[in-house]
Design a protein around this motif. Structure first.
Motif, PDB file in Angstrom:
ATOM      1  N   HIS A  35       1.217  -0.703  -0.025  1.00  0.00           N
ATOM      2  CA  HIS A  35       0.033  -0.225  -0.287  1.00  0.00           C
ATOM      3  C   HIS A  35       0.455   1.308  -0.603  1.00  0.00           C
ATOM      4  N   ILE A  36       1.956   1.330  -0.192  1.00  0.00           N
ATOM      5  CA  ILE A  36       3.105   2.589   0.058  1.00  0.00           C
ATOM      6  C   ILE A  36       3.565   2.449  -0.816  1.00  0.00           C
ATOM      7  N   GLU A  37       2.553   3.658  -1.115  1.00  0.00           N
ATOM      8  CA  GLU A  37       3.125   4.696  -2.202  1.00  0.00           C
ATOM      9  C   GLU A  37       4.579   5.885  -2.782  1.00  0.00           C
ATOM     10  N   LYS A  38       5.401   6.000  -3.265  1.00  0.00           N
ATOM     11  CA  LYS A  38       6.974   5.838  -2.663  1.00  0.00           C
ATOM     12  C   LYS A  38       6.657   7.506  -3.098  1.00  0.00           C
ATOM     13  N   ASN A  39       6.018   7.742  -3.874  1.00  0.00           N
ATOM     14  CA  ASN A  39       6.056   9.581  -4.529  1.00  0.00           C
ATOM     15  C   ASN A  39       5.937  10.242  -3.831  1.00  0.00           C
ATOM     16  N   GLU A  40       5.272  10.035  -2.218  1.00  0.00           N
ATOM     17  CA  GLU A  40       4.742  10.711  -1.504  1.00  0.00           C
ATOM     18  C   GLU A  40       5.605  10.696  -0.827  1.00  0.00           C
ATOM     19  N   LEU A  41       5.827  11.134   0.267  1.00  0.00           N
ATOM     20  CA  LEU A  41       6.574  11.374   1.952  1.00  0.00           C
ATOM     21  C   LEU A  41       5.262  10.047   2.845  1.00  0.00           C
ATOM     22  N   THR A  42       5.433   9.401   3.184  1.00  0.00           N
ATOM     23  CA  THR A  42       5.238   7.892   4.401  1.00  0.00           C
ATOM     24  C   THR A  42       5.735   8.302   5.460  1.00  0.00           C
ATOM     25  N   VAL A  43       4.638   8.251   6.695  1.00  0.00           N
ATOM     26  CA  VAL A  43       4.707   7.889   7.435  1.00  0.00           C
ATOM     27  C   VAL A  43       3.812   7.271   8.175  1.00  0.00           C
ATOM     28  N   TYR A  44       4.882   6.379   9.074  1.00  0.00           N
ATOM     29  CA  TYR A  44       3.622   4.776   9.287  1.00  0.00           C
ATOM     30  C   TYR A  44       4.268   4.402  10.997  1.00  0.00           C
ATOM     31  N   ILE A  45       3.312   4.466  11.370  1.00  0.00           N
ATOM     32  CA  ILE A  45       3.300   4.012  12.856  1.00  0.00           C
ATOM     33  C   ILE A  45       2.409   2.475  13.099  1.00  0.00           C
ATOM     34  N   GLY A  46       3.804   2.208  13.475  1.00  0.00           N
ATOM     35  CA  GLY A  46       3.167   0.061  13.636  1.00  0.00           C
ATOM     36  C   GLY A  46       3.451  -0.047  15.095  1.00  0.00           C
ATOM     37  N   ASP A  47       3.498  -1.498  15.113  1.00  0.00           N
ATOM     38  CA  ASP A  47       3.888  -2.029  16.975  1.00  0.00           C
ATOM     39  C   ASP A  47       4.181  -3.647  16.633  1.00  0.00           C
ATOM     40  N   GLY A  48       4.088  -4.574  15.488  1.00  0.00           N
ATOM     41  CA  GLY A  48       3.802  -5.695  15.174  1.00  0.00           C
ATOM     42  C   GLY A  48       4.278  -6.134  14.534  1.00  0.00           C
ATOM     43  N   SER A  49       5.109  -7.329  14.297  1.00  0.00           N
ATOM     44  CA  SER A  49       5.638  -8.221  12.880  1.00  0.00           C
ATOM     45  C   SER A  49       4.640  -7.695  12.130  1.00  0.00           C
ATOM     46  N   SER A  50       3.913  -8.463  11.266  1.00  0.00           N
ATOM     47  CA  SER A  50       2.895  -7.417  10.168  1.00  0.00           C
ATOM     48  C   SER A  50       3.570  -6.145  10.097  1.00  0.00           C
ATOM     49  N   ASP A  51       4.453  -5.591  10.683  1.00  0.00           N
ATOM     50  CA  ASP A  51       4.777  -4.348   9.954  1.00  0.00           C
ATOM     51  C   ASP A  51       6.091  -4.401   9.425  1.00  0.00           C
ATOM     52  N   TYR A  52       6.349  -5.152   9.941  1.00  0.00           N
ATOM     53  CA  TYR A  52       8.212  -5.185   9.805  1.00  0.00           C
ATOM     54  C   TYR A  52       8.772  -4.187   8.467  1.00  0.00           C
ATOM     55  N   CYS A  53       8.276  -5.068   7.095  1.00  0.00           N
ATOM     56  CA  CYS A  53       8.382  -4.583   5.865  1.00  0.00           C
ATOM     57  C   CYS A  53       7.986  -3.545   5.369  1.00  0.00           C
ATOM     58  N   ALA A  54       6.516  -3.440   5.567  1.00  0.00           N
ATOM     59  CA  ALA A  54       6.490  -1.967   5.650  1.00  0.00           C
ATOM     60  C   ALA A  54       7.533  -0.614   6.229  1.00  0.00           C
ATOM     61  N   ALA A  55       7.727  -1.098   6.997  1.00  0.00           N
ATOM     62  CA  ALA A  55       8.122   0.135   8.000  1.00  0.00           C
ATOM     63  C   ALA A  55       9.356   0.544   7.258  1.00  0.00           C
ATOM     64  N   LYS A  56      10.469  -0.710   6.558  1.00  0.00           N
ATOM     65  CA  LYS A  56      11.824  -0.373   6.195  1.00  0.00           C
ATOM     66  C   LYS A  56      11.193   0.715   4.884  1.00  0.00           C
ATOM     67  N   HIS A  57      10.208   0.737   4.088  1.00  0.00           N
ATOM     68  CA  HIS A  57      10.135   1.838   2.931  1.00  0.00           C
ATOM     69  C   HIS A  57       9.538   2.880   2.862  1.00  0.00           C
ATOM     70  N   CYS A  58       9.149   3.345   4.616  1.00  0.00           N
ATOM     71  CA  CYS A  58       8.597   4.455   4.836  1.00  0.00           C
ATOM     72  C   CYS A  58       9.856   6.003   4.990  1.00  0.00           C
ATOM     73  N   ASP A  59       9.599   6.591   4.349  1.00  0.00           N
ATOM     74  CA  ASP A  59      10.650   8.340   5.657  1.00  0.00           C
ATOM     75  C   ASP A  59      10.435   8.296   6.860  1.00  0.00           C
ATOM     76  N   ILE A  60       9.787   7.751   7.872  1.00  0.00           N
ATOM     77  CA  ILE A  60       9.621   8.331   9.326  1.00  0.00           C
ATOM     78  C   ILE A  60       8.424   7.057   9.376  1.00  0.00           C
ATOM     79  N   VAL A  61       9.334   7.048  11.124  1.00  0.00           N
ATOM     80  CA  VAL A  61       8.662   5.711  11.366  1.00  0.00           C
ATOM     81  C   VAL A  61       8.356   5.425  12.588  1.00  0.00           C
ATOM     82  N   CYS A  62       7.422   5.287  13.096  1.00  0.00           N
ATOM     83  CA  CYS A  62       6.675   5.678  14.530  1.00  0.00           C
ATOM     84  C   CYS A  62       6.856   3.857  15.246  1.00  0.00           C
ATOM     85  N   ALA A  63       6.787   3.553  15.825  1.00  0.00           N
ATOM     86  CA  ALA A  63       6.833   2.137  16.323  1.00  0.00           C
ATOM     87  C   ALA A  63       6.823   2.185  17.873  1.00  0.00           C
TER      88      ALA A  63
END
Length: 93
Positions: A32-60
């Protein structure tokens, strides 16, 4: 909000499952991540591992924060959504 769908009688539909998802998640968040825009990701678990690595700002928090720390991936640690509100207030968009 992109999520799985609870239909009835305990039946869950997984419309965002991605056949190439390495973790075989019911909702491949990375897809669901679109890299043509600033991406902010908020997550807390293993289902977030992959997505978080591809975002500009990650809150974890939780296991996501531990995973990112272990892999030297920059992130902002939070405890609750009050923290998230304060973090967003500090951003200069």
């Amino acid at each position: 909000v992109i999520s799985n769908k609870f239909l009835s009688s305990g039946i869950v539909e997984f419309p965002y499952h991605h056949k190439l998802c390495k973790k075989n998640c019911g909702n491949c968040k990375k897809s669901h991540i679109e890299k043509n825009e600033l991406t902010v990701y908020i997550g807390d678990g293993s289902s977030d591992y992959c997505a978080a690595k591809h975002c500009d700002i990650v809150c974890a928090k939780g296991s996501l924060s531990e995973h990112l720390k272990k892999n030297a991936i920059e992130h902002i640690r939070f405890n609750n959504f009050r923290d998230i509100i304060e973090i967003f207030k500090s951003f200069q968009f």
